[in-house]
Design an enzyme around this catalytic site. Structure first.
Site, mmCIF file in Angstrom:
data_model
loop_
_atom_site.group_PDB
_atom_site.id
_atom_site.type_symbol
_atom_site.label_atom_id
_atom_site.label_comp_id
_atom_site.label_asym_id
_atom_site.label_seq_id
_atom_site.Cartn_x
_atom_site.Cartn_y
_atom_site.Cartn_z
ATOM 1 N N ASP A 76 49.991 -9.982 -105.588
ATOM 2 C CA ASP A 76 50.591 -9.818 -104.259
ATOM 3 C C ASP A 76 51.158 -11.157 -103.791
ATOM 4 O O ASP A 76 50.902 -12.194 -104.402
ATOM 5 C CB ASP A 76 49.574 -9.270 -103.242
ATOM 6 C CG ASP A 76 48.263 -10.023 -103.281
ATOM 7 O OD1 ASP A 76 48.286 -11.251 -103.538
ATOM 8 O OD2 ASP A 76 47.208 -9.413 -103.068
ATOM 9 N N ASP A 78 51.517 -13.662 -100.567
ATOM 10 C CA ASP A 78 51.062 -13.975 -99.213
ATOM 11 C C ASP A 78 51.951 -15.051 -98.613
ATOM 12 O O ASP A 78 52.402 -15.959 -99.298
ATOM 13 C CB ASP A 78 49.620 -14.477 -99.246
ATOM 14 C CG ASP A 78 48.675 -13.406 -99.758
ATOM 15 O OD1 ASP A 78 48.723 -12.277 -99.256
ATOM 16 O OD2 ASP A 78 47.908 -13.693 -100.699
ATOM 17 N N ASP A 154 40.272 -21.952 -100.622
ATOM 18 C CA ASP A 154 39.094 -22.095 -101.481
ATOM 19 C C ASP A 154 39.315 -23.063 -102.651
ATOM 20 O O ASP A 154 38.735 -24.143 -102.680
ATOM 21 C CB ASP A 154 38.577 -20.720 -101.956
ATOM 22 C CG ASP A 154 39.656 -19.808 -102.518
ATOM 23 O OD1 ASP A 154 40.825 -20.235 -102.597
ATOM 24 O OD2 ASP A 154 39.333 -18.659 -102.894
#
Ligand code: ATP
Ligand code: MG
Length: 450
Positions: A76, A78, A154
């Site tokens: 995907d 983002d 992260d």
């Protein structure tokens, strides 16, 4: 900017060594990387350009940039922006705001969704909605600058930004270096980042399996030490995470790593108990076969369903409980019902399983003993059951793993191909699930063996 960042580092007790010496990003110009607009989803491009036209910053970020740099097809795309969710909504008609605490904008293009997140400030937990401190607002100002946004992510390889203005890649955290080294390294101090959001341990394992990367030794050490932190993650969030772990096409590898890092046992304690008290390799074979099957189906573009996955992951403890109840004299149906209820009741304390999945899952299990009933109209009735196909596939898996006789699986294959019941040998016809021949003599109860 600097003072806010420093404040954040102080707050999370990060050791000084984790403080970046500079926040001068490394910028890779178009000629220094492989990302071409041709590989970027057209809707993602539309969103980027539209936000820019309206005077906002807009970057592609996260897995999309990471995967494109690796020459992989992203799952995907983002987008990160300095526009607030409300401002994003004003730019796009096809926009919905989601998330109660930390709001995200979803821009809908038919079935496709481009997720647009406003830069997160230093005071915001990055946990998703419902996560530990999930989107918890630690102070009023939850939005921030691109630099703050980068530091809240992260792994360094997930903190790369693609700038649509000049097609450059912006790297605040040496993500490109880690990408080249095939290394997963958390931003900041690993222990505090895992404490802040233990799901990052699962993400580490997922990305390691998916990308073939190694986990930085310091992070690795922290995973070994803090795997029990997974208990603090709300069961609903774990449900989503489990699907990403096992339905991403690399389930076998992911499962092996989850066990290696002692993460699996905190999520599926009953199953782990069975696996570690392994009997002649069977239970682990069954789970691995099921996961191989899932990976193969994904590769072939076939559908995979969460209920089949959970049916497989939880089968071993359920089967054992079922057999114990049978041995105690319960009728087969009751025994399976009861075993399923007990195992699921314990499991959902860790990971929620929505009813739309737990109901079909129980049906798959409930139908298993009926594959032994091959007399008269019984096979046809079983075939007519709406859940037959899944239950049949499940039975074949059990046979492949050596849990049940291949004779039974062959019989059903012939039955389905030929359309009529093949002959059943006399002894097999009289078989009841409770009396089936066991391939594992060790399990035979002394009373029955006599
Ligand atoms: P993929 O979509 O291929 O699974 P991804 O890296 O894009 O991988 P997403 O879950 O889509 O993963 O998240 C998008 C980005 O948001 C990540 O790349 C990361 O920068 C950030 N992110 C997501 N979850 C977390 C988290 N728990 N903690 C910090 N940052 C996160
Ligand atoms: Mg993503």
């Amino acid at each position: 900017m600097w003072s806010r960042v420093k404040k954040y580092f102080k707050k999370s007790n990060m050791p000084a060594k984790a403080l970046p010496q500079r926040l001068q990003p490394r910028i890779l110009s178009r000629s220094e990387h492989v990302i071409s607009r041709a590989y970027i989803n057209e809707y993602a491009l539309k969103v980027l350009y539209r936000l820019r036209e309206h005077g906002y910053q807009a970057y592609l970020v996260g897995g999309g940039v990471r995967d494109l740099l690796l020459g992989r097809e992203p799952k995907d795309f983002d987008v990160a922006t300095d526009a607030t969710p409300e401002q994003v909504r004003r730019v796009f008609r096809n926009c919905r705001l989601i998330g109660r605490r930390f709001r995200l904008a979803h821009i809908h293009f038919g079935a496709e969704i481009i997720e647009v997140a406003t830069f997160r400030g230093a005071g915001v937990e990055h946990g998703e909605e419902g996560g530990p401190g999930g989107g918890m607002l630690l102070r009023d100002n939850c939005y921030g600058t691109i630099e703050e946004d980068a530091l809240r992510r992260d792994f360094t390889v997930n903190a790369l930004y693609y700038n649509i203005d000049n097609f450059s890649v912006i790297d605040y955290a040496d993500g490109v270096r880690d990408l080249e080294a095939g290394r997963l390294r958390l931003l900041g101090d690993p222990e505090s980042r895992f404490r802040e959001d233990p799901v990052r341990m699962l993400r580490a394992v997922r990305f390691a399996a998916k990308l073939g990367f190694f986990i930085d030794p310091e992070c690795e050490q922290q995973i070994y030490q803090h795997s029990a932190l997974l208990h603090e993650v709300p069961p609903a969030r774990l449900f989503d995470e489990i699907l990403k772990l096992f339905m991403g096409g690399m389930a076998v590898e992911t499962f092996a790593k989850m066990r290696h890092y002692h993460l699996f046992g905190h999520l599926f304690p009953d199953t782990e108990k069975c696996l570690s008290r392994e009997e002649q390799g069977f239970p682990i074979t069954f789970v691995v076969r099921a996961l191989e099957n899932t990976d193969r189906r994904i590769e072939q573009g076939l559908s995979v369903t969460p209920f089949f996955l959970y049916a497989a992951l939880l089968w071993e403890p359920t089967r054992r409980r079922y057999e114990a109840l049978l041995a105690a004299g319960e009728p087969s149906e009751v025994a399976m019902e009861e075993a399923a209820s007990e195992v699921l009741a314990r499991q959902i304390q860790r990971i929620s399983i929505p009813r739309r999945f737990s109901l079909p899952l129980r049906e798959i299990w409930a139908l298993q003993p009926r594959f032994y009933q091959r007399r008269g109209k019984q096979p046809e009735r079983l075939i007519g059951h709406p859940r037959f196909r899944a239950a049949y596939d499940f039975m074949l898996l059990r046979a492949t793993a050596g849990e049940i006789e291949s004779e039974l699986a062959d019989w059903w294959r012939q039955m389905l191909e030929g359309g009529e019941p093949p002959p059943v040998s006399q002894s097999a016809a009289e078989e009841r699930p409770t009396r089936k021949k066991r391939r594992r003599p060790r399990r035979r109860k002394p009373a029955r063996a006599s």
